[in-house]
Design a protein around this motif. Structure first.
Motif, PDB file in Angstrom:
ATOM      1  N   PRO A  93     -19.489  35.088 -32.111  1.00  0.00           N
ATOM      2  CA  PRO A  93     -19.862  36.205 -31.244  1.00  0.00           C
ATOM      3  C   PRO A  93     -20.429  37.361 -32.067  1.00  0.00           C
ATOM      4  O   PRO A  93     -20.163  37.467 -33.274  1.00  0.00           O
ATOM      5  CB  PRO A  93     -18.527  36.590 -30.591  1.00  0.00           C
ATOM      6  N   GLU A 118     -15.534  32.787 -29.596  1.00  0.00           N
ATOM      7  CA  GLU A 118     -14.607  33.911 -29.412  1.00  0.00           C
ATOM      8  C   GLU A 118     -13.374  33.423 -28.656  1.00  0.00           C
ATOM      9  O   GLU A 118     -12.964  33.993 -27.647  1.00  0.00           O
ATOM     10  CB  GLU A 118     -15.289  35.067 -28.669  1.00  0.00           C
ATOM     11  N   LEU A 131     -10.879  36.778 -36.065  1.00  0.00           N
ATOM     12  CA  LEU A 131     -11.671  37.752 -35.330  1.00  0.00           C
ATOM     13  C   LEU A 131     -10.909  39.067 -35.363  1.00  0.00           C
ATOM     14  O   LEU A 131      -9.729  39.117 -35.004  1.00  0.00           O
ATOM     15  CB  LEU A 131     -11.864  37.297 -33.882  1.00  0.00           C
ATOM     16  N   LEU A 142     -15.093  44.107 -31.175  1.00  0.00           N
ATOM     17  CA  LEU A 142     -15.031  43.109 -32.242  1.00  0.00           C
ATOM     18  C   LEU A 142     -15.753  43.721 -33.439  1.00  0.00           C
ATOM     19  O   LEU A 142     -16.974  43.887 -33.418  1.00  0.00           O
ATOM     20  CB  LEU A 142     -15.712  41.813 -31.804  1.00  0.00           C
TER      21      LEU A 142
END
Length: 238
Positions: A93, A118, A131, A142
């Protein structure tokens, strides 16, 4: 060989190792590097054949036609991973490049163990990446994606993985062993198990919903007083 591998090549190696079952990612990456040469790149991985992979897995016993314990189909699928085929679902992502330290007041930093896009679907000791989110009641960003493959080359893999997320307050994972959890806690990170794969954003959203009124464990992480404890404090005072 950690400095001699591209990010895309590391992803392919991790996916191929998973197809081969119990093969350790670090050992597999090292063996592939010895076979194809350094630096390990997508171009070199695309030249690996099933025969090459058999020789890599057999090691010093390659000429003895030893049993690998891996099915022919698994070998073929692993080679496809090394070639970069069928990797669309692992696309990463986008990261919020506008985030800077301190520009999201009232937030905490959260890590999610992930193997796919993700999705929170990783175990602490084997996930391909973490992440990293900056999470406030009103917004979640993010802010980084940290590959974990390099940590597997360290003498203490669990400590190296814990160091990757040491700036976080919370870690969401599918599972984690006791010794590894102790190292994570020692890094001042609170591990939370989410036993089934789930969209990381959904897990983050649930966390956001309680930031303004955190349960005791989260209040401790945030270094604030849990509102649920107020009534007990009032009773003690009276």
């Amino acid at each position: 060989m950690t400095a001699s591998i591209t990010r895309e090549a590391a992803l392919r190696l991790g996916m191929a190792a998973r197809e081969l079952g119990g093969v350790g990612v670090a050992e597999f990456a090292r063996a592939v590097g010895e076979k194809v040469g350094l630096p390990v790149t997508e171009t070199r991985l695309a030249q690996v054949t099933v025969t090459d992979l058999r020789e890599i897995l057999a090691g010093s016993h390659a000429e003895e036609d030893c049993a690998l314990g891996v099915s022919p189909d698994a070998l073929k699928q692993a080679v496809r991973r090394l070639w970069g085929e069928e990797m669309a679902y692992s696309e990463l992502p986008p990261v919020n490049l506008r985030h800077t330290e301190g520009n999201l007041p009232g937030s905490i930093r959260v890590a999610c163990a992930s193997n796919t896009g993700e999705v929170l679907d990783g175990h602490f000791g084997s996930c391909e990446r973490f992440l990293i989110y900056q999470v406030a009641p009103s917004e979640a960003r993010l802010i980084a994606i940290r590959p974990a493959l390099e940590a597997d080359h360290a003498e203490d893999r669990n400590a190296a993985r814990a160091a990757l997320i040491a700036d976080c307050e919370v870690l969401f994972i599918q599972s984690i062993g006791g010794p590894a959890a102790a190292k994570v806690v020692r890094a001042s990170v609170h591990p939370v198990k989410v036993p089934r794969p789930e969209a990381a954003r959904a897990v983050i959203a649930r966390l956001q919903s309680v930031l303004n009124n955190p349960p005791p464990w989260l209040a401790k992480v945030m270094r604030v007083e849990a509102r649920s404890l107020h009534r007990f404090a009032a009773a003690a005072e009276s």
